[in-house]
Write a protein that holds these residues in place. Structure first.
Motif, PDB file in Angstrom:
ATOM      1  N   LEU A  35       0.824  -1.207   0.000  1.00 28.29           N
ATOM      2  CA  LEU A  35       0.000   0.000   0.000  1.00 28.29           C
ATOM      3  C   LEU A  35       0.861   1.261   0.000  1.00 28.29           C
ATOM      4  O   LEU A  35       0.626   2.197  -0.781  1.00 28.29           O
ATOM      5  N   GLU A  36       1.864   1.313   0.864  1.00 22.17           N
ATOM      6  CA  GLU A  36       2.733   2.493   0.933  1.00 22.17           C
ATOM      7  C   GLU A  36       3.508   2.697  -0.363  1.00 22.17           C
ATOM      8  O   GLU A  36       3.735   3.832  -0.783  1.00 22.17           O
ATOM      9  N   ARG A  37       3.897   1.606  -0.981  1.00 25.66           N
ATOM     10  CA  ARG A  37       4.635   1.709  -2.244  1.00 25.66           C
ATOM     11  C   ARG A  37       3.804   2.386  -3.328  1.00 25.66           C
ATOM     12  O   ARG A  37       4.336   3.040  -4.233  1.00 25.66           O
ATOM     13  N   ASN A  38       2.491   2.255  -3.213  1.00 24.97           N
ATOM     14  CA  ASN A  38       1.601   2.858  -4.205  1.00 24.97           C
ATOM     15  C   ASN A  38       1.015   4.186  -3.742  1.00 24.97           C
ATOM     16  O   ASN A  38       0.136   4.734  -4.409  1.00 24.97           O
ATOM     17  N   GLY A  39       1.496   4.686  -2.563  1.00 23.15           N
ATOM     18  CA  GLY A  39       1.102   6.026  -2.122  1.00 23.15           C
ATOM     19  C   GLY A  39       0.138   6.076  -0.966  1.00 23.15           C
ATOM     20  O   GLY A  39      -0.355   7.155  -0.612  1.00 23.15           O
ATOM     21  N   THR A  72      -4.898  -3.193  -7.095  1.00 24.28           N
ATOM     22  CA  THR A  72      -5.863  -2.960  -6.023  1.00 24.28           C
ATOM     23  C   THR A  72      -5.363  -1.885  -5.068  1.00 24.28           C
ATOM     24  O   THR A  72      -6.141  -1.038  -4.593  1.00 24.28           O
ATOM     25  N   ALA A  73      -4.066  -1.895  -4.775  1.00 19.44           N
ATOM     26  CA  ALA A  73      -3.485  -0.884  -3.885  1.00 19.44           C
ATOM     27  C   ALA A  73      -3.653   0.511  -4.470  1.00 19.44           C
ATOM     28  O   ALA A  73      -3.953   1.473  -3.748  1.00 19.44           O
ATOM     29  N   ARG A  74      -3.466   0.646  -5.786  1.00 21.10           N
ATOM     30  CA  ARG A  74      -3.633   1.965  -6.418  1.00 21.10           C
ATOM     31  C   ARG A  74      -5.076   2.445  -6.313  1.00 21.10           C
ATOM     32  O   ARG A  74      -5.330   3.649  -6.072  1.00 21.10           O
ATOM     33  N   ASP A  75      -6.037   1.521  -6.462  1.00 20.25           N
ATOM     34  CA  ASP A  75      -7.444   1.900  -6.288  1.00 20.25           C
ATOM     35  C   ASP A  75      -7.709   2.351  -4.859  1.00 20.25           C
ATOM     36  O   ASP A  75      -8.429   3.337  -4.620  1.00 20.25           O
ATOM     37  N   LEU A  76      -7.140   1.643  -3.902  1.00 27.74           N
ATOM     38  CA  LEU A  76      -7.324   2.010  -2.492  1.00 27.74           C
ATOM     39  C   LEU A  76      -6.694   3.359  -2.172  1.00 27.74           C
ATOM     40  O   LEU A  76      -7.216   4.129  -1.358  1.00 27.74           O
ATOM     41  N   VAL A  77      -5.573   3.652  -2.809  1.00 25.93           N
ATOM     42  CA  VAL A  77      -4.915   4.954  -2.603  1.00 25.93           C
ATOM     43  C   VAL A  77      -5.800   6.082  -3.115  1.00 25.93           C
ATOM     44  O   VAL A  77      -5.938   7.135  -2.463  1.00 25.93           O
ATOM     45  N   GLU A  78      -6.423   5.867  -4.263  1.00 23.35           N
ATOM     46  CA  GLU A  78      -7.312   6.897  -4.810  1.00 23.35           C
ATOM     47  C   GLU A  78      -8.504   7.113  -3.878  1.00 23.35           C
ATOM     48  O   GLU A  78      -8.934   8.257  -3.647  1.00 23.35           O
ATOM     49  N   GLU A  79      -9.039   6.008  -3.333  1.00 21.83           N
ATOM     50  CA  GLU A  79     -10.154   6.142  -2.391  1.00 21.83           C
ATOM     51  C   GLU A  79      -9.721   6.907  -1.147  1.00 21.83           C
ATOM     52  O   GLU A  79     -10.469   7.735  -0.613  1.00 21.83           O
ATOM     53  N   GLN A  80      -8.500   6.608  -0.663  1.00 21.02           N
ATOM     54  CA  GLN A  80      -8.023   7.320   0.526  1.00 21.02           C
ATOM     55  C   GLN A  80      -7.819   8.803   0.249  1.00 21.02           C
ATOM     56  O   GLN A  80      -8.165   9.659   1.071  1.00 21.02           O
ATOM     57  N   LYS A  81      -7.277   9.121  -0.914  1.00 18.42           N
ATOM     58  CA  LYS A  81      -7.067  10.543  -1.261  1.00 18.42           C
ATOM     59  C   LYS A  81      -8.399  11.296  -1.289  1.00 18.42           C
ATOM     60  O   LYS A  81      -8.495  12.429  -0.796  1.00 18.42           O
ATOM     61  N   GLU A  82      -9.405  10.642  -1.854  1.00 12.69           N
ATOM     62  CA  GLU A  82     -10.719  11.291  -1.910  1.00 12.69           C
ATOM     63  C   GLU A  82     -11.286  11.468  -0.509  1.00 12.69           C
ATOM     64  O   GLU A  82     -11.863  12.517  -0.182  1.00 12.69           O
ATOM     65  N   ARG A  83     -11.104  10.442   0.320  1.00 12.50           N
ATOM     66  CA  ARG A  83     -11.600  10.522   1.690  1.00 12.50           C
ATOM     67  C   ARG A  83     -10.872  11.602   2.481  1.00 12.50           C
ATOM     68  O   ARG A  83     -11.478  12.349   3.255  1.00 12.50           O
ATOM     69  N   LEU A  84      -9.559  11.683   2.309  1.00 10.29           N
ATOM     70  CA  LEU A  84      -8.773  12.704   3.005  1.00 10.29           C
ATOM     71  C   LEU A  84      -9.125  14.112   2.530  1.00 10.29           C
ATOM     72  O   LEU A  84      -9.146  15.069   3.310  1.00 10.29           O
ATOM     73  N   LYS A  85      -9.422  14.199   1.241  1.00 12.68           N
ATOM     74  CA  LYS A  85      -9.792  15.499   0.696  1.00 12.68           C
ATOM     75  C   LYS A  85     -11.087  15.989   1.312  1.00 12.68           C
ATOM     76  O   LYS A  85     -11.215  17.159   1.712  1.00 12.68           O
TER      77      LYS A  85
END
Length: 233
Positions: A35-39, A72-85
């Motif tokens: 996960l961290e490797r993908n942001g 899958t990790a990249r999709d989760l990163v995008e979801e986290q970015k949206e949530r953090l935003k």
């Protein structure tokens, strides 16, 4: 900075997450690295990851995915970015001045900050418990090591004494056997000498008997002997 933590939300350690998901601790760490490797962004205490509910859901998604784990990790990163935003828009106003003017936003900001502090306190308590547990295990290991070392030392000392005792017994046994062989040899020597003496005496006796017999044969006996003696002359 993550502001997506929920009020009174509990924080979990790697070990607790592994037990909850029935995974090995090393597997949880590997998922975290992917996960961290993908942001992906985790709460951290130094180098240690601290997990909240959304992070555990991300691990479950990574575990159960049918796609590649990096995808899958990249999709989760995008979801986290949206949530953090979204969390940032709610918790942090556009300017300090506007935040100070809006008591509701200021209250939300302090509430989010208090929640993070509560999570940090709980995390520190958990870390303290882990440290105490680790110290207890280290102390137990040290005690076990001392017991094992003492046992090995006693066993080695006892074995050394037994070896010395066995060596003395073998030495004594060999010396007894050697003395017995010497006595036997001495007896055999005396018997042989006695046999030789008896044989010598027997030969001497036989020689004397033959000599007497020869002398007796050479002496004429009776009238016939006297007549034979005339012829011999």
């Amino acid at each position: 900075m993550r502001l997506d933590i929920q009020p009174n939300e509990r924080a979990f350690t790697t070990k607790e997450v592994a037990e909850s998901l029935e995974l090995a601790t090393a597997t949880v760490r590997r998922y975290g690295q992917i996960l961290e490797r993908n942001g992906y962004e985790f709460f951290k205490d130094g180098d240690r990851r601290i997990f909240v509910r959304s992070d555990i859901e991300a691990l479950i998604a990574l575990r159960d995915t049918e796609k590649s784990q990096d995808e899958t990790a990249r999709d989760l990163v995008e979801e986290q970015k949206e949530r953090l935003k979204q969390s940032t828009e709610v918790a942090i106003p556009d300017t300090d001045e506007q935040m100070l003017r809006d008591p509701a936003q200021l209250s939300e900001f302090f509430q989010a900050l208090a929640t993070q502090l509560a999570a940090a306190r709980e995390m520190n308590v958990q870390l303290s418990n882990d440290m105490n547990e680790l110290k207890s295990k280290v102390a137990q290991l040290q005690q076990d090591h001392h017991v094992i070392s003492s046992g090995v030392g006693n066993f080695a000392q006892k074995t050394s004494k037994n070896m010395e005792k066995l060596s003395e017994q073998q030495k004594e046994h060999y010396e007894n056997l050697l003395d017995q062989e010497r006595e036997k040899n001495e007896i055999l020597k005396n018997e042989l000498q006695q046999m030789r003496e008896e044989q010598r005496q027997e030969w001497q006796s036989q020689t004397e008997f033959n000599k007497r017999l020869e002398e007796s044969m050479n002496q004429p006996k009776g009238p016939l002997g006297k007549i034979l003696a005339l012829f011999q002359k």
